[in-house]
Scaffold this motif. Structure first.
Motif, short mmCIF file in Angstrom:
data_model
loop_
_atom_site.label_atom_id
_atom_site.label_comp_id
_atom_site.label_asym_id
_atom_site.label_seq_id
_atom_site.Cartn_x
_atom_site.Cartn_y
_atom_site.Cartn_z
N THR A 58 0.74 -1.35 -0.11
CA THR A 58 0.07 0.02 0.02
C THR A 58 0.68 1.40 0.02
OG1 THR A 58 -0.05 0.33 2.11
CG2 THR A 58 -1.67 -1.26 1.30
N ASN A 59 0.29 2.47 -0.38
CA ASN A 59 0.92 3.62 -0.40
C ASN A 59 1.27 3.93 1.20
OD1 ASN A 59 0.90 3.96 -3.13
ND2 ASN A 59 -1.24 5.06 -2.93
N HIS A 60 0.50 3.68 2.12
CA HIS A 60 0.94 3.79 3.52
C HIS A 60 2.24 3.42 3.94
CE1 HIS A 60 -3.14 5.74 3.39
NE2 HIS A 60 -3.29 5.85 4.79
N ALA A 61 2.24 2.04 3.49
CA ALA A 61 3.39 1.03 3.77
C ALA A 61 4.71 1.49 3.16
CB ALA A 61 3.21 -0.10 3.50
N ARG A 62 4.78 2.20 1.83
CA ARG A 62 5.51 2.78 1.10
C ARG A 62 6.23 4.23 1.75
NH1 ARG A 62 2.14 1.37 -3.43
NH2 ARG A 62 3.33 -0.21 -4.54
N VAL A 63 5.20 4.95 2.16
CA VAL A 63 5.59 6.11 2.87
C VAL A 63 6.28 5.90 4.25
CG1 VAL A 63 4.55 8.18 4.02
CG2 VAL A 63 3.75 7.35 1.60
N LEU A 64 5.78 5.25 5.16
CA LEU A 64 6.27 4.60 6.29
C LEU A 64 7.66 4.14 6.02
CD1 LEU A 64 5.23 4.73 9.06
CD2 LEU A 64 4.71 2.29 8.84
N ILE A 119 0.56 10.87 5.87
CA ILE A 119 1.23 11.00 7.25
C ILE A 119 0.24 11.49 8.16
CG2 ILE A 119 2.69 12.67 8.13
CD1 ILE A 119 4.36 12.85 5.46
N SER A 120 -0.96 12.28 7.56
CA SER A 120 -1.99 12.55 8.75
C SER A 120 -2.60 11.23 9.20
CB SER A 120 -2.77 13.48 8.05
OG SER A 120 -4.01 13.86 8.58
N ASP A 121 -2.90 10.44 8.23
CA ASP A 121 -3.60 9.05 8.50
C ASP A 121 -2.93 8.27 9.58
OD1 ASP A 121 -5.58 9.63 6.78
OD2 ASP A 121 -4.99 8.16 5.27
N LEU A 122 -1.42 8.15 9.28
CA LEU A 122 -0.81 7.31 10.27
C LEU A 122 -0.50 8.25 11.42
CD1 LEU A 122 1.97 6.76 7.47
CD2 LEU A 122 0.57 4.96 8.47
N GLU A 123 -0.60 9.42 11.33
CA GLU A 123 -0.41 10.27 12.82
C GLU A 123 -1.57 9.94 13.74
OE1 GLU A 123 3.05 13.75 12.58
OE2 GLU A 123 0.96 14.24 11.59
N TYR A 160 0.55 5.81 14.56
CA TYR A 160 1.87 4.89 14.03
C TYR A 160 3.12 5.88 13.89
CZ TYR A 160 -1.28 1.22 12.91
OH TYR A 160 -2.21 0.04 13.10
N LEU A 161 2.75 6.99 13.77
CA LEU A 161 3.61 8.10 13.39
C LEU A 161 3.62 9.37 14.25
CD1 LEU A 161 6.16 8.55 11.26
CD2 LEU A 161 4.43 9.42 9.82
N SER A 162 4.67 10.13 14.61
CA SER A 162 4.52 11.31 14.97
C SER A 162 5.70 12.13 14.53
CB SER A 162 4.57 11.26 16.61
OG SER A 162 5.72 10.84 17.04
#
Length: 116
Positions: free
Chosen positions: A15-21, A50-54, A58-60
């Motif tokens: 997924t794009n989320h995994a790629r960005v992470l 990034i907003s979704d992950l935050e 999962y991310l800050s």
């Protein structure tokens, strides 16, 4: 501003989320512009991811001047029930291991593949 990313149709394995992470894991001070170029996404799409992950924990990030430094929560459990018990760290380790294998794989040119 850079050129628009090449469009992609159909499904993908990652997924794009995994790629960005994964890009952020490789460089916690990476710029959104560079993430977008690496992942072939728009900057707006990367900002949304990034907003979704935050928002999901999962991310800050911390801000230093005009730059961000991201922090991934490695112990956070993945969202899908099929990955119950797997952590972000285990996903990133798998992606990093495969990326290293790909980078170290011998290159085979077109003539060698054809048997010339």
């Amino acid at each position: 501003m850079g050129a628009a990313p090449e469009p992609h149709t159909g499904w993908t394995f990652i997924t794009n989320h995994a790629r960005v992470l994964a890009v952020i894991a490789d460089d916690p001070q990476v710029r959104v512009r560079d993430i977008a170029a690496h992942c072939r996404l728009t900057e707006r799409a990367v900002q949304k991811i990034i907003s979704d992950l935050e928002h999901s924990g999962y991310l800050s990030h911390t801000r230093a001047g005009r730059s961000n430094t991201y922090r991934i929560e490695p112990g956070k459990i993945l969202r899908h029930p099929a990955e119950a018990g797997l952590t972000v760290a285990s996903l990133l380790a798998l992606l990093a291991r495969e990326d290293t294998r790909h980078a170290n794989a011998p290159r085979v040119d077109a003539e060698a593949r054809r048997g010339s």
